[in-house]
Design a protein around this motif. Structure first.
Motif, PDB file in Angstrom:
ATOM      1  N   GLU B 128       2.718  -9.330  19.719  1.00 39.92           N
ATOM      2  CA  GLU B 128       3.984  -8.853  20.289  1.00 39.92           C
ATOM      3  C   GLU B 128       4.332  -7.507  19.653  1.00 39.92           C
ATOM      4  O   GLU B 128       4.852  -6.614  20.314  1.00 39.92           O
ATOM      5  CB  GLU B 128       5.076  -9.875  19.964  1.00 39.92           C
ATOM      6  CG  GLU B 128       6.429  -9.611  20.569  1.00 39.92           C
ATOM      7  CD  GLU B 128       6.543 -10.142  21.992  1.00 39.92           C
ATOM      8  OE1 GLU B 128       5.786 -11.059  22.341  1.00 39.92           O
ATOM      9  OE2 GLU B 128       7.381  -9.616  22.750  1.00 39.92           O
ATOM     10  N   LEU B 129       3.967  -7.392  18.394  1.00 39.73           N
ATOM     11  CA  LEU B 129       4.337  -6.199  17.644  1.00 39.73           C
ATOM     12  C   LEU B 129       3.459  -6.093  16.400  1.00 39.73           C
ATOM     13  O   LEU B 129       3.101  -7.105  15.815  1.00 39.73           O
ATOM     14  CB  LEU B 129       5.801  -6.341  17.208  1.00 39.73           C
ATOM     15  CG  LEU B 129       6.395  -5.228  16.380  1.00 39.73           C
ATOM     16  CD1 LEU B 129       7.415  -4.492  17.245  1.00 39.73           C
ATOM     17  CD2 LEU B 129       7.131  -5.766  15.171  1.00 39.73           C
ATOM     18  N   ILE B 130       3.147  -4.854  16.026  1.00 36.33           N
ATOM     19  CA  ILE B 130       2.440  -4.632  14.759  1.00 36.33           C
ATOM     20  C   ILE B 130       3.406  -3.916  13.829  1.00 36.33           C
ATOM     21  O   ILE B 130       4.039  -2.931  14.225  1.00 36.33           O
ATOM     22  CB  ILE B 130       1.184  -3.772  14.976  1.00 36.33           C
ATOM     23  CG1 ILE B 130       0.182  -4.540  15.840  1.00 36.33           C
ATOM     24  CG2 ILE B 130       0.557  -3.385  13.641  1.00 36.33           C
ATOM     25  CD1 ILE B 130      -0.928  -3.675  16.385  1.00 36.33           C
ATOM     26  N   ILE B 156       3.777  -0.228  17.586  1.00 40.68           N
ATOM     27  CA  ILE B 156       3.419  -0.176  16.166  1.00 40.68           C
ATOM     28  C   ILE B 156       4.616   0.448  15.448  1.00 40.68           C
ATOM     29  O   ILE B 156       4.995   1.583  15.728  1.00 40.68           O
ATOM     30  CB  ILE B 156       2.164   0.682  15.933  1.00 40.68           C
ATOM     31  CG1 ILE B 156       0.968   0.083  16.672  1.00 40.68           C
ATOM     32  CG2 ILE B 156       1.881   0.810  14.440  1.00 40.68           C
ATOM     33  CD1 ILE B 156      -0.243   0.995  16.733  1.00 40.68           C
ATOM     34  N   ILE B 157       5.207  -0.332  14.573  1.00 40.75           N
ATOM     35  CA  ILE B 157       6.429   0.113  13.919  1.00 40.75           C
ATOM     36  C   ILE B 157       6.241  -0.015  12.413  1.00 40.75           C
ATOM     37  O   ILE B 157       5.479  -0.882  11.966  1.00 40.75           O
ATOM     38  CB  ILE B 157       7.620  -0.757  14.388  1.00 40.75           C
ATOM     39  CG1 ILE B 157       7.842  -0.517  15.876  1.00 40.75           C
ATOM     40  CG2 ILE B 157       8.892  -0.457  13.626  1.00 40.75           C
ATOM     41  CD1 ILE B 157       8.915  -1.363  16.484  1.00 40.75           C
ATOM     42  N   GLY B 158       6.920   0.802  11.658  1.00 41.88           N
ATOM     43  CA  GLY B 158       6.831   0.628  10.220  1.00 41.88           C
ATOM     44  C   GLY B 158       7.332   1.812   9.450  1.00 41.88           C
ATOM     45  O   GLY B 158       8.047   2.665   9.981  1.00 41.88           O
ATOM     46  N   GLY B 159       6.908   1.870   8.177  1.00 43.67           N
ATOM     47  CA  GLY B 159       7.382   2.943   7.336  1.00 43.67           C
ATOM     48  C   GLY B 159       6.355   3.301   6.274  1.00 43.67           C
ATOM     49  O   GLY B 159       5.365   2.592   6.083  1.00 43.67           O
ATOM     50  N   SER B 160       6.618   4.417   5.605  1.00 44.45           N
ATOM     51  CA  SER B 160       5.756   4.860   4.512  1.00 44.45           C
ATOM     52  C   SER B 160       6.482   4.576   3.209  1.00 44.45           C
ATOM     53  O   SER B 160       7.650   4.941   3.041  1.00 44.45           O
ATOM     54  CB  SER B 160       5.478   6.354   4.637  1.00 44.45           C
ATOM     55  OG  SER B 160       4.952   6.633   5.913  1.00 44.45           O
ATOM     56  N   ALA B 161       5.759   3.915   2.289  1.00 48.05           N
ATOM     57  CA  ALA B 161       6.376   3.491   1.030  1.00 48.05           C
ATOM     58  C   ALA B 161       6.969   4.696   0.303  1.00 48.05           C
ATOM     59  O   ALA B 161       6.496   5.825   0.459  1.00 48.05           O
ATOM     60  CB  ALA B 161       5.338   2.810   0.153  1.00 48.05           C
ATOM     61  N   ALA B 162       8.002   4.442  -0.478  1.00 53.48           N
ATOM     62  CA  ALA B 162       8.706   5.554  -1.111  1.00 53.48           C
ATOM     63  C   ALA B 162       8.987   5.228  -2.571  1.00 53.48           C
ATOM     64  O   ALA B 162       9.054   4.062  -2.958  1.00 53.48           O
ATOM     65  CB  ALA B 162      10.017   5.821  -0.381  1.00 53.48           C
ATOM     66  N   ASP B 163       9.117   6.290  -3.379  1.00 56.51           N
ATOM     67  CA  ASP B 163       9.552   6.102  -4.770  1.00 56.51           C
ATOM     68  C   ASP B 163      10.834   6.896  -4.981  1.00 56.51           C
ATOM     69  O   ASP B 163      11.443   7.359  -4.011  1.00 56.51           O
ATOM     70  CB  ASP B 163       8.437   6.493  -5.746  1.00 56.51           C
ATOM     71  CG  ASP B 163       8.059   7.967  -5.610  1.00 56.51           C
ATOM     72  OD1 ASP B 163       8.700   8.681  -4.803  1.00 56.51           O
ATOM     73  OD2 ASP B 163       7.138   8.407  -6.310  1.00 56.51           O
TER      74      ASP B 163
END
Lengths: 656, 408
Positions: B128-130, B156-163
């Protein structure tokens, strides 16, 4: 005119809605065709032929198979129908995926290795990268499923296909069950009923896709089609006209009465326009209070003008809705094909620009698009960009105009008035930009600049005018009803540490809106000690009874009543009534716009008004300029006098 | 029946914070099938990994570090917080897989997705979703790898890890452990369906130009070089890119043109935009955040740009970034098949750059999202890049906001 962000969002939503409607329509047609085929074909006929045809048109498959469980061997499924027919009668092993599908799951596959779906001895038919769509379907009394395949490496099935297949699967299974039990009359009757309901619903959907449910007029989609068709039918050199009709101040009808009155007015307006157009013209409602009229045939501008004039005149006559007598008007823009646009969208846009010109200049009038409208639109776009840049670059300043107490002879406060220093360093007054700034949502930022500038101005003004003066800041009606903005503004005023030295000038429009201003924001302003002034009193919508509900400190009589008041008995009478009202409600009254000796003499001698604001004393000026001007123009009316009431007042009264 | 709950706790000691979460999780009495986990870079990875394997051994977990805390239906949380969004969905399928990005990030992503589908018990099925969480820098390669498997047939949904300081302290986490240069992929088959939205809060100012040269971009361990696309824009309209960009934004970078250096904070409100798609002639922009001015007068960016692309000067303001978060959440809920009424909970990805720009008004963002999610549970992380679906295309952008709504 909405900014592009809103426009983009609206378009997305409209596209999404149109897409959904189209999707629902397609689904219903598909379901109906399949049901119909199953219900009407003879027992001896192939029930799958029509189903395959329907599915092919929607899912664009290359191969399709219907598999059912084998009574004697539950580990296998048998293909009972297929296209191409050569696949029929093959046996498939029931792997994990097919087991899930049999249990009710609809799914698409993106690759097939490890999926255990290949038929025995037929691996070549289901390649590793052949997209497939699986949906459960009960065939008679047996569990089964449908497999739709597309060529290897081709475009796969997407989530939309899965959703569509889910709906189809349910109904197809029901249809097979009914077919299986077709001897049982009740089930068949139920199914026929279901079919009929779906047909009605299909008709309703088709109607909704093309017509406005409120007025029954064609909607945005249909008028676009109609205009396209009319353009296609034109002979060489032929023309047609498109009018964009927008009701003036329609929002106020909804706000002051309710949406049922607003809706009834829209229906009545639609009917009245219909009565005044020709049989060949087409009227559509494209959104809220916006109508589009296709004028065809078009002989010449005069002919179009006569239709438009007739509409405008008739819309100005009263409407009787739910026992109310309502007046409205419509601003109209007209564009001509092919001069102002080759297609519907271009014509609508140019007509919209012309309508906007009509609305800005004279509401209830018509403007015919020409180059000057296009130029004005470009200029406005330029103004928008410049205003955004001005806010970013801090090119707003604040001028102050004193409010003078003519009885006590001292300045009691100032009205802060924003000025825009444009890119040519010209000082622009609010009239040049405030409406556009409001439409662009820049007003809150500007108000914050005014507050900051006012707070800084105290340091310049106080040494001359004393530490007890107040500065008034203008707040638009929309701002005043914006809970979050007002809460933030109040906090910012309180943060200056001298909240009681600020006053907010609101319009009558704000006062008549009970929520949330009166119920939430006003009490908070009172609690924090921030003053309230009702600006431009007498020009808006307020009735005296509304004023009794609000606790304001000050009522500012609009300049329209003060100008030449010494010569206008009618204004004098109204002013007296306002004085009585203000006195009864305990509000100070400010006369705005006093410019001449004669006006001052009247106010001083024939009214009890104490506060006067106007060019007579000073124009709005930057704080430092005002101090210098005042010292020179009114050397006796300075802060030093306030400490000497007796001597000072006598001297000052004489001076005035 | 899908149940969504959010739990967030904060504190300096990872073990103490996890103890709080543990208690809340136990009180809720849920058996989650899927969970998002976000945390501040200060927390200890090993302690987190141990806790996950002990407390949620059968749960598919995806997440990683977030910049400056997170937001939930309760409030905005600080940099020392750890948050969980758990989903109990007996009828759904969820699988997560993790991989180092390695020399060929696209290949890693492709394999990770296949592994995630396998873990969900749905090999070969279109999810349904990645949902992905990855180290920043190679997002386009990752999307390319995922698209090799599913194309644009599912979002395709998401994010880039952050500090906290763009110092490479970010991590990605899954049940398999933590990584600092990896990718976690989740394949979701929720039984209640999902709604999603992916938007920016910026508008074009009018200025635009064509990218006429990009810097050479070594790709992967073998040093494959391509000169037609990359994250270093050398020239726009054949002039030094930084100079043109500075002109567009009214000389905001005057002091940095000569010396070069990091301009992330200076340009948060004035990013670049690419016209990715059009609806009825109205363009939809994907945002590109300029990162540094290079010694040669070029610009490095947080997203890949191709030569020949028209770049637009964009502008945002704080209020729009506050309001937009709520509107993205509302749009995601409205996109659920059952509409807003069927909403069980949601997940937000909000660009850390936007967070920086909004500053002290961030609690208002959290409140606005909560209001638009009807007070249902949600968790939001702050990222160094955002992935999402715009008009059926899966893309990577900067300064974007995405929302995911789970149906009940």
């Amino acid at each position: 005119m909405p900014d592009t962000e809103e426009l983009r969002e609206s378009l997305l939503e409209m596209s999404h809605e149109a897409e959904s409607l189209r999707g629902e329509n397609t689904q219903l047609r598909l379901l109906l065709d399949s049901l119909q085929a199953l219900l009407t074909c003879d027992p001896g006929d192939d029930p799958f032929a029509a189903i395959f045809a329907s599915l092919r048109s929607v899912f664009r498959y290359s191969e399709i198979l219907v598999l059912t469980e084998d009574e004697n061997c539950p580990e296998h499924l048998t293909v009972i129908a297929a296209e191409p027919a050569g696949l029929a009668a093959t046996i498939w092993e029931t792997g994990d995926l097919l087991r899930k599908v049999l249990a009710g799951r609809v799914t698409a596959s993106v690759y097939n290795e490890g999926a255990e779906t290949a038929p025995e001895g037929e691996e070549a038919r289901l390649g590793a990268s052949q997209p497939a769509l699986y949906l459960p379907m009960r065939v008679g009394d047996r569990r089964g499923l449908l497999v739709l395949l597309r060529p290897a490496g081709g475009e796969g099935f997407d989530r939309g296909h899965v959703a569509l297949a889910r709906r189809f699967s349910l109904l197809a299974s029901a249809a097979f069950a009914a077919r299986h039990a077709r001897e049982q009359e009740k089930e068949s009757a139920d199914l026929r009923q279901l079919t009929e309901r779906l047909r009605v619903s299909e008709r309703e959907l088709a109607y909704r896709a093309n017509f406005d449910p409120l007025t029954g007029l064609p909607n945005r989609t249909l008028i676009e089609e109609k205009v396209g068709e009319a353009i296609d039918r034109l002979q060489p050199g032929g023309r047609l006209a498109l009018a964009f009709i927008d009701l003036d101040k329609f929002k106020q009808v909804n706000d002051f009465y309710n949406h049922s009155v607003g809706d009834a007015l829209l229906v009545a307006v639609a009917a009245r326009i219909q009565q005044n157009i020709r049989g060949t013209d087409v009227l559509a409602r494209i959104s809220g209070d916006e109508f589009v009229l296709l004028l065809t045939p078009y002989e010449n501008l005069g002919q179009a003008q006569s239709v438009i004039d007739r509409i405008i005149d008739h819309l100005k006559k009263p409407f009787y809705i739910e026992g109310l007598e309502l007046f409205t008007s419509a601003s109209t823009g007209v564009s001509i094909h092919p001069d102002h646009g080759q297609d519907y969208e271009a014509l609508r846009r140019t007509a919209d620009l012309a309508m906007y010109r009509a609305k800005s200049h004279t509401k209830g009038s018509a403007v015919y698009f020409d180059q000057s409208v296009g130029d004005a639109s470009a200029a406005r776009m330029g103004l928008e960009q410049k205003l955004r840049a001005a806010l970013r670059d801090g090119r707003f300043r604040c001028a102050f105009q004193p409010k003078f107490d003519i009885r006590r002879g001292r300045v009691l406060g100032f009205e802060a008035l924003v000025r825009w220093i444009d890119e040519d360093d010209q000082v622009r007054a609010p009239g040049d930009f405030i409406d556009v700034a409001a439409e662009l949502g820049l007003l809150n930022g500007i108000t914050r600049i005014v507050l900051a500038a006012s707070n800084e101005a105290f340091a310049i003004l106080d040494p001359l005018f004393g530490p007890d003066t107040r500065i008034s800041i203008n707040i638009g009606a929309k701002q005043a009803s914006d809970r979050r903005f007002m809460a933030e503004l109040i906090e910012e005023i309180v943060a200056t540490g001298q909240a009681s030295r600020f006053m907010l000038e609101i319009t009558e429009e704000t006062v008549v809106e009970p929520d949330p201003f009166q119920t939430e924001i006003l009490p908070e302003l009172r609690r924090r000690g921030i003053g309230i002034s009702i600006d431009d009193f007498g020009t808006g919508y307020s009735s005296f009874s509304v004023l009794t509900d609000i606790t304001a400190d000050e009522l500012k009589v609009d300049r329209a009543f003060i100008t030449a008041i010494d010569q206008r008995p009618r204004s004098q009478g109204i002013l007296k009534a306002m004085e009585s009202l203000a006195r009864a409600l305990g509000m100070a009254i400010v006369a705005e716009g006093a410019e001449t000796e004669a006006e001052m003499a009247y106010l001083r001698e024939h009214s009890s008004i104490g506060l006067v604001q106007g060019y007579y004393f000073a124009k709005p000026m930057m704080a430092a300029d005002l101090v210098a001007y005042w010292r020179q123009r009114w050397p006796d009316l300075t802060g030093e006098q306030w400490g000497l009431p007796a001597r000072g007042r006598v001297a000052l009264r004489t001076a005035l | 029946m899908v149940v969504v709950r959010s739990f967030v706790a904060a504190g300096a000691a990872t073990a103490d914070v996890l103890a709080d979460l543990d208690r809340n999780l136990t009180e809720a009495g849920l058996s989650p099938h899927f969970a998002y986990l976000f945390y501040g870079q200060v927390h200890d990875d090993r302690t987190l990994e141990d806790w996950l394997s002990r407390r949620l051994p059968d749960t598919a977990v995806i997440g990683g570090t977030t910049c400056g805390g997170m937001m939930s239906d309760q409030q905005l949380w600080g940099a020392d917080s750890i948050g969980l969004l758990v989903i109990e969905d007996e009828a759904g399928d969820y699988g997560v897989a993790a991989r180092e990005l390695g020399a060929d990030a696209a290949a890693s992503a492709e394999q990770a997705l296949r592994d995630a589908l396998e873990a969900a018990g749905c090999p070969g099925e279109l999810p349904e979703l990645i949902w992905i969480y990855q180290a920043p820098g190679r997002e386009e390669e990752v999307i390319e790898g995922l698209r090799r498997v599913v194309g644009d047939n599912c979002p395709i949904i998401g994010g880039s890890a952050a500090d906290e300081a763009i110092a490479g302290q970010w991590r990605e986490i899954s049940s398999a452990g933590t990584m600092s240069d990896g990718l976690v992929v989740a394949a979701l088959f929720p039984s209640g369906g999902v709604g999603y939205a992916f938007q920016g809060g910026y508008e074009p100012t009018g200025a635009s130009g064509i990218v006429t040269r990009v810097g050479f971009q070594p790709s992967g361990g073998e040093g494959v070089v391509t000169s037609s696309r990359g994250r270093q824009i050398l020239t726009i309209d054949n002039e030094p890119a930084a100079e043109v960009y500075n002109r567009w934004i009214g000389g905001l970078l005057d002091g940095k043109l000569a010396a070069g250096g990091n301009i992330l904070a200076d340009t948060t409100m004035t990013p670049l935009g690419i016209d990715t798609a059009q609806t009825n002639g109205v363009p939809h922009y994907l945002l590109v955040h300029p990162e540094t001015v290079t010694a040669g007068g070029g610009l490095t960016t947080f997203a890949t740009v191709e030569e020949g692309t028209r770049l637009f000067s964009m502008r945002g303001d704080r209020q729009r970034l506050v309001d937009r978060a709520g509107r993205v959440a509302a749009r995601a809920s409205a996109n659920l098949a059952g509409g807003q009424a069927s909403l069980a909970g949601g997940l937000m990805v909000y660009c850390a750059g936007c967070k920086m720009a909004v500053g002290e008004e961030m609690p208002e963002v959290a409140a606005e999202v909560s209001r638009n999610f009807d007070g249902r549970p949600f968790l939001g992380c702050f990222t160094f890049g955002e992935q999402g679906n715009v008009l059926d295309r899966n893309l990577h952008g900067n300064l974007m906001i995405s929302a995911l709504a789970f149906g009940a």
